[in-house]
Scaffold this motif. Structure first.
Motif, short mmCIF file in Angstrom:
data_model
loop_
_atom_site.label_atom_id
_atom_site.label_comp_id
_atom_site.label_asym_id
_atom_site.label_seq_id
_atom_site.Cartn_x
_atom_site.Cartn_y
_atom_site.Cartn_z
N PHE A 178 0.94 -1.18 0.09
CA PHE A 178 -0.01 0.07 -0.02
C PHE A 178 0.87 1.32 -0.04
N LYS A 179 1.95 1.20 0.92
CA LYS A 179 2.89 2.32 0.74
C LYS A 179 3.45 2.97 -0.25
N MET A 180 3.80 1.89 -1.28
CA MET A 180 4.41 2.33 -2.79
C MET A 180 3.24 2.32 -3.84
N TRP A 181 2.10 2.02 -3.36
CA TRP A 181 1.07 2.01 -4.44
C TRP A 181 0.65 3.48 -5.07
N GLY A 182 0.94 4.28 -4.13
CA GLY A 182 0.60 5.99 -4.61
C GLY A 182 1.23 6.11 -5.56
N SER A 183 2.79 5.95 -5.28
CA SER A 183 3.75 6.45 -6.19
C SER A 183 3.48 5.68 -7.48
N VAL A 184 3.16 4.32 -7.47
CA VAL A 184 2.91 3.55 -8.59
C VAL A 184 2.09 4.12 -9.36
N ARG A 185 0.60 4.59 -8.94
CA ARG A 185 -0.41 4.99 -9.64
C ARG A 185 0.08 6.62 -10.16
N ARG A 186 0.81 7.39 -9.60
CA ARG A 186 1.25 8.56 -10.04
C ARG A 186 1.99 8.26 -11.43
N GLY A 187 2.64 7.44 -11.19
CA GLY A 187 3.60 7.14 -12.27
C GLY A 187 2.87 6.43 -13.39
N GLU A 188 1.74 5.80 -13.52
CA GLU A 188 1.00 5.33 -14.29
C GLU A 188 0.39 6.45 -15.15
N PHE A 189 -0.34 7.31 -14.38
CA PHE A 189 -0.99 8.49 -14.78
C PHE A 189 -0.09 9.31 -15.91
N ARG A 190 1.12 9.26 -15.23
CA ARG A 190 2.10 10.26 -16.00
C ARG A 190 2.81 9.81 -17.37
N TRP A 191 3.22 8.28 -17.15
CA TRP A 191 4.16 7.65 -18.25
C TRP A 191 3.34 6.60 -18.81
N ILE A 192 2.22 6.01 -18.48
CA ILE A 192 1.46 4.95 -19.21
C ILE A 192 0.29 5.38 -20.08
N TYR A 193 -0.60 5.66 -19.13
CA TYR A 193 -1.95 6.07 -19.80
C TYR A 193 -1.95 7.08 -21.03
N PRO A 194 -1.22 8.16 -20.95
CA PRO A 194 -1.16 9.06 -21.93
C PRO A 194 -0.62 8.41 -23.31
#
Length: 554
Positions: free
Chosen positions: A453-469
């Motif tokens: 859970f602790k690292m999940w927030g960072s992972v999600r931020r990275g996804e919105f910035r680097w994957i979904y676009p």
């Protein structure tokens, strides 16, 4: 007399006081609150020493409460306009929900949406209180059957408690399997949009700092969601009670094999497409968010291409990380390994181009313990060998800029099951990936769910910035969901999540997952094939060693 600590200040009270009253003074825009690390609706009152933290829409917990309340109000407004109407919410593109009208002869038009928005605004402006109370399971079943909510009555067959929480607002009663705001006036921001044959509901998101993200049509991703919805309906497993029947009626083998056959069919389709392009194709790029199953998918795609006479070699993007002292730093002062500039893009592009030109390269190996690259073995490929790369940045054109576009084939993968608890409450695709990650981290890395859970927030931020676009740049979208996986993941995840102490920083997130997992029936993992993508998370894969490592040289 008791003491309440808010914002590191302590206040004394003589009589019990509701969180709503406290919020007026400390955070009028609060949606929900934490009380001693438990999520509480603002109608909750305190009469004991405690610590209170009020949450607004920049908090993911508050954003989920806002979403649930907005769905509640949409159904309430629709029933006011069309008594007896039946609706279903689904996941949709652009971080929104879609709403389907299940009642025949009611069609979604511009006039329909205008009337709905007017009624919604009326309910919100009236600022009706939303009151929570308990109802016995038997009473609730009868209530929902009489109301026509048979899907909710079916879910309650799997509830262990002898009561269910209900929410009442100006005579309307419903249960959204979660917390709601204390009054309608707090739900001010939303957008309704035609998305034939349904309509879309946009709402504030925590990752957008409590604002409504700009709508992006995402036709490629949208088709995957529509296919997933059609598949779940075809299998008669688009709601948890229907999925549970496969476990209770000894139809497990059928469900597992249907889902695995679907993956096989998509791989065959993908293999045929790549075969037709193989004369000019030199690079296959595979990307997807965390716990999509990229590694197993890469192996299975390699086998599919081998069966068509195509040779491949896999290059790991993870081996091209820069030394830790050269990696970007995020806004919290931590190493940002999700950032594209954490990779040595110049070396990566140079190595890819050298391989394509028939030269020998020395493929690096990144040592995650030391944070440095080490020299690997030499590698050279023939001119008819296709290079496979996989990683979160694989679809980003900057990462492979030296390779002409016509020589690349891009694949986006992600698990997107369109399965609901009931018609009003879809299960978030993010939660399925999170459960996969929790199970894998625990099994292969000895990582407690709290650390995941602790690292999940960072992972999600990275996804919105680097994957979904970049997902819309994909030539093919592969949905890695397996309808039955929740039933397999449950036994691994539930026991681990229930062990989290109530004082744990991530108890609230764990408890939210526990609540819906309790409605899921178990499926024994002996039914899961050893080449299944699900094996990447639960173990027993033919592609990996016992510790989950890719040590078989594949």
């Amino acid at each position: 007399m008791f003491k309440v600590t808010i914002n590191n200040n302590t206040y004394e009270y003589n009589d019990k006081i509701t969180l709503t009253e406290l919020a007026k003074e400390f955070k009028p825009n609060a949606i929900v609150a934490k009380v001693d690390n438990r999520l509480r609706e603002l109608t909750y009152y305190v009469n004991y020493d405690c610590k209170v933290e009020f949450l607004d829409l920049e908090s993911s917990d508050a954003a989920l409460v806002y979403e649930s309340t907005l769905k509640y109000l949409v159904i309430m407004a629709l029933e006011n306009l069309y008594p007896g109407i039946s609706v279903r919410f689904n996941q949709c593109v652009s971080r929104s929900l879609s709403c389907s009208i299940l009642t025949k002869n009611i069609h979604i038009t511009r006039l329909f949406l205008e009337k709905l928005e007017i009624e919604l605004r009326r309910i919100i402006d009236a600022d009706y209180p939303i009151v929570r109370y308990k109802m016995s399971i038997e009473e609730a079943k009868e209530f929902y059957k009489e109301k026509g909510y048979t899907d909710k009555a079916e879910v309650l067959e799997y509830r262990k408690e002898n009561y269910v929480n209900q929410h009442e607002c100006n005579g309307y009663i419903n249960y959204m399997f979660g917390y709601l705001a204390p009054r309608t006036g707090l739900i001010k921001e939303f957008k309704l949009k035609l998305y034939y044959p349904d309509f879309i509901i946009q709402y504030p998101r925590a990752e957008a700092n409590g604002t409504i993200p700009e709508f992006e049509s995402s036709p490629v991703f949208g088709r995957m969601l529509k296919d997933a919805q059609d598949w779940a309906t075809l299998c008669q497993a688009n709601r948890l009670p229907l999925l549970n029947k496969y476990a209770t009626e000894r139809a497990v083998v059928d469900l597992v094999n249907m889902c695995e056959t679907r993956h096989n069919n998509m791989l065959a389709e993908l293999g045929e497409i790549i075969k037709l392009k193989s004369d000019t194709l030199r690079l296959i790029c595979i990307a997807g968010p965390s716990s999509s199953g990229k590694t197993t998918f890469s192996h299975r795609l390699r086998i599919e291409l081998l069966s068509r006479g195509l040779k491949t070699v896999k290059i790991s993007m993870d081996d091209y990380y820069l030394p830790k002292n050269k990696c970007p730093i995020d806004e919290f002062g931590e190493l940002d390994l999700e950032h594209v500039n954490a990779l040595d893009l110049d070396l990566f592009n140079e190595n890819l181009l050298s391989l394509i030109e028939g030269e020998t390269i020395y493929r690096p190996i990144y040592n995650f313990q030391t944070g440095n690259r080490e020299n690997g073995d030499p590698i050279k490929v023939s001119e008819d060998t296709i290079i496979i790369i996989e990683g979160i940045h694989a679809l980003n054109e900057e990462v492979t800029k030296l390779i002409p576009k016509h020589q690349k084939f891009k694949i986006f993968i992600s698990p997107n099951a369109q399965i609901n608890i009931d018609n009003h409450n879809p299960i978030r695709a993010t939660d399925i990936r999170l459960l996969r990650r929790i199970v894998r981290d625990l099994k292969f890395r000895g990582t407690d769910p709290s650390d995941t859970f602790k690292m999940w927030g960072s992972v999600r931020r990275g996804e919105f910035r680097w994957i979904y676009p970049f997902q819309e740049e994909a030539d093919y979208v592969f949905n890695t969901e397996l309808l039955y996986e929740l039933c397999v993941l449950k036994k691994y995840a539930l026991s681990a999540l229930e062990k989290l102490n109530r004082n744990d920083e991530y108890f609230i997130q764990a408890n939210r997952l526990v609540k819906f997992l309790k409605y899921v029936n178990d499926i024994d993992d002996k039914y899961v094939p050893n080449n299944s993508l699900l094996r990447e998370f639960i173990g027993g894969s033919c592609f990996y060693g016992d510790d989950g490592s890719d040590d078989l040289g594949l």
